[in-house]
Design a protein around this motif. Structure first.
Motif, PDB file in Angstrom:
ATOM      1  N   GLU A  36      38.922  49.673  29.492  1.00 26.19           N
ATOM      2  CA  GLU A  36      37.415  49.991  30.278  1.00 26.19           C
ATOM      3  C   GLU A  36      37.267  48.905  31.270  1.00 26.19           C
ATOM      4  OE1 GLU A  36      38.220  50.078  26.978  1.00 26.19           O
ATOM      5  OE2 GLU A  36      37.496  51.672  26.094  1.00 26.19           O
ATOM      6  N   GLU A  37      37.309  47.663  30.560  1.00 27.76           N
ATOM      7  CA  GLU A  37      36.747  46.495  31.702  1.00 27.76           C
ATOM      8  C   GLU A  37      37.603  46.301  32.865  1.00 27.76           C
ATOM      9  OE1 GLU A  37      35.974  41.670  31.382  1.00 27.76           O
ATOM     10  OE2 GLU A  37      36.519  42.681  29.624  1.00 27.76           O
ATOM     11  N   LEU A  38      38.796  46.483  32.641  1.00 31.58           N
ATOM     12  CA  LEU A  38      39.890  46.541  34.055  1.00 31.58           C
ATOM     13  C   LEU A  38      39.648  47.388  34.943  1.00 31.58           C
ATOM     14  CD1 LEU A  38      42.904  45.073  32.001  1.00 31.58           C
ATOM     15  CD2 LEU A  38      41.593  43.714  33.251  1.00 31.58           C
ATOM     16  N   THR A  39      39.261  48.570  34.177  1.00 31.69           N
ATOM     17  CA  THR A  39      39.160  49.962  35.266  1.00 31.69           C
ATOM     18  C   THR A  39      37.853  49.628  35.826  1.00 31.69           C
ATOM     19  OG1 THR A  39      40.145  51.211  33.602  1.00 31.69           O
ATOM     20  CG2 THR A  39      38.701  52.199  34.984  1.00 31.69           C
ATOM     21  N   THR A  40      36.918  49.166  35.197  1.00 27.79           N
ATOM     22  CA  THR A  40      35.482  48.865  36.169  1.00 27.79           C
ATOM     23  C   THR A  40      35.636  47.972  37.114  1.00 27.79           C
ATOM     24  OG1 THR A  40      34.189  49.510  34.126  1.00 27.79           O
ATOM     25  CG2 THR A  40      33.077  48.224  35.763  1.00 27.79           C
ATOM     26  N   THR A  41      36.556  46.953  36.778  1.00 30.60           N
ATOM     27  CA  THR A  41      36.683  45.907  37.964  1.00 30.60           C
ATOM     28  C   THR A  41      37.420  46.490  39.052  1.00 30.60           C
ATOM     29  OG1 THR A  41      36.932  44.209  36.138  1.00 30.60           O
ATOM     30  CG2 THR A  41      37.907  43.571  38.201  1.00 30.60           C
ATOM     31  N   ILE A  42      38.531  47.170  38.895  1.00 28.89           N
ATOM     32  CA  ILE A  42      39.147  48.169  39.937  1.00 28.89           C
ATOM     33  C   ILE A  42      38.322  48.772  40.883  1.00 28.89           C
ATOM     34  CG2 ILE A  42      41.202  49.680  40.166  1.00 28.89           C
ATOM     35  CD1 ILE A  42      42.555  48.482  38.041  1.00 28.89           C
ATOM     36  N   ILE A  43      37.508  49.564  40.279  1.00 34.17           N
ATOM     37  CA  ILE A  43      36.575  50.608  40.664  1.00 34.17           C
ATOM     38  C   ILE A  43      35.555  49.895  41.575  1.00 34.17           C
ATOM     39  CG2 ILE A  43      34.899  52.196  40.445  1.00 34.17           C
ATOM     40  CD1 ILE A  43      36.352  53.385  38.044  1.00 34.17           C
ATOM     41  N   LYS A  44      35.085  48.740  41.079  1.00 33.65           N
ATOM     42  CA  LYS A  44      33.778  48.028  41.504  1.00 33.65           C
ATOM     43  C   LYS A  44      34.339  46.744  42.539  1.00 33.65           C
ATOM     44  CE  LYS A  44      30.045  47.086  39.498  1.00 33.65           C
ATOM     45  NZ  LYS A  44      29.156  46.676  38.356  1.00 33.65           N
ATOM     46  N   GLY A  45      35.463  46.205  42.052  1.00 30.76           N
ATOM     47  CA  GLY A  45      35.880  44.961  42.866  1.00 30.76           C
ATOM     48  C   GLY A  45      35.283  43.698  42.191  1.00 30.76           C
TER      49      GLY A  45
END
Length: 215
Positions: A72-81
């Protein structure tokens, strides 16, 4: 984009990853979208690190720190930068593409953070069980059913069900005939996806044989 929406996207991506992530496609997407900064081995591109004036380790995606992060954390980073230097991929990568990239990165060594009950190595198959069943289970089933086939607490929480519902080595499942388990695998059930066309009959048979060997 609000935090609630991001969380919904993250959960959707992780669910897609658990069900149908394709490492091969993830490798291609990674090569096209990520390798220029993170390097072909995902250990960081020294040239880009120098350009951004950061240590190459900051671009390493297969280090212990990244491996400890949840999907979830990695996904959020990819989405938001992140940090103003990593761009946001919201609208540039689809949910299944992000899931595939994460699966590919995990395959390189960044193992996902797991609950303590799941952290142990998967049980060794009995001597008379085709080892292919154990490998197929690890690749296709363990993300939801746990490495020990007793259910993943994290996925149970995500799906809002008791972990026991994902247990494949309980007495109830053990009492079912191979034909019934095969049909469930092929057709899916509830939130479990269908594996028709994704697993051959003999592969399903190998997985069932492996499960029968577990206690």
């Amino acid at each position: 984009m609000n935090k609630r929406y991001l969380a919904i996207i993250a959960i959707f991506v992780v669910t897609q990853m658990a069900w149908a992530a394709d490492i091969g496609k993830g490798k291609l997407t990674y090569g096209a979208k990520c390798a220029s900064c993170h390097g072909p081995s995902a250990k960081g591109n020294p040239a880009m690190a120098k350009m951004f004036k950061v240590d190459a380790a900051a671009l390493n995606l297969v280090d212990q720190e990244t491996g400890a992060k949840k999907d979830e954390e990695l996904t959020t980073t990819i989405i938001k930068g992140k940090g103003g230097k990593m761009p946001a991929f919201d609208g540039k990568l689809k949910a299944d593409e992000i899931a595939d990239v994460l699966a590919y990165i995990r395959s390189l060594g960044a193992a996902p953070a797991v609950a303590a009950t799941e952290a142990k190595a998967p049980p060794a198959p009995a001597a008379n069980v085709d080892a292919a069943g154990a490998k197929l289970f690890a690749a296709k089933c363990a993300s939801c059913h746990g490495k020990d086939a007793k259910g993943s607490p994290a996925m149970a929480k995500m799906f809002k069900v008791d972990a026991a519902a994902l247990n494949l080595v309980d007495q109830e499942t053990g009492a079912k005939k191979d034909e019934e388990l095969t049909r469930t695998t092929q057709k899916g059930k509830g939130k479990m996806p269908s594996f028709a066309g994704k697993l051959k009959d003999e592969e399903i048979g190998s997985i069932i044989s492996y499960l029968r060997s577990l206690k």
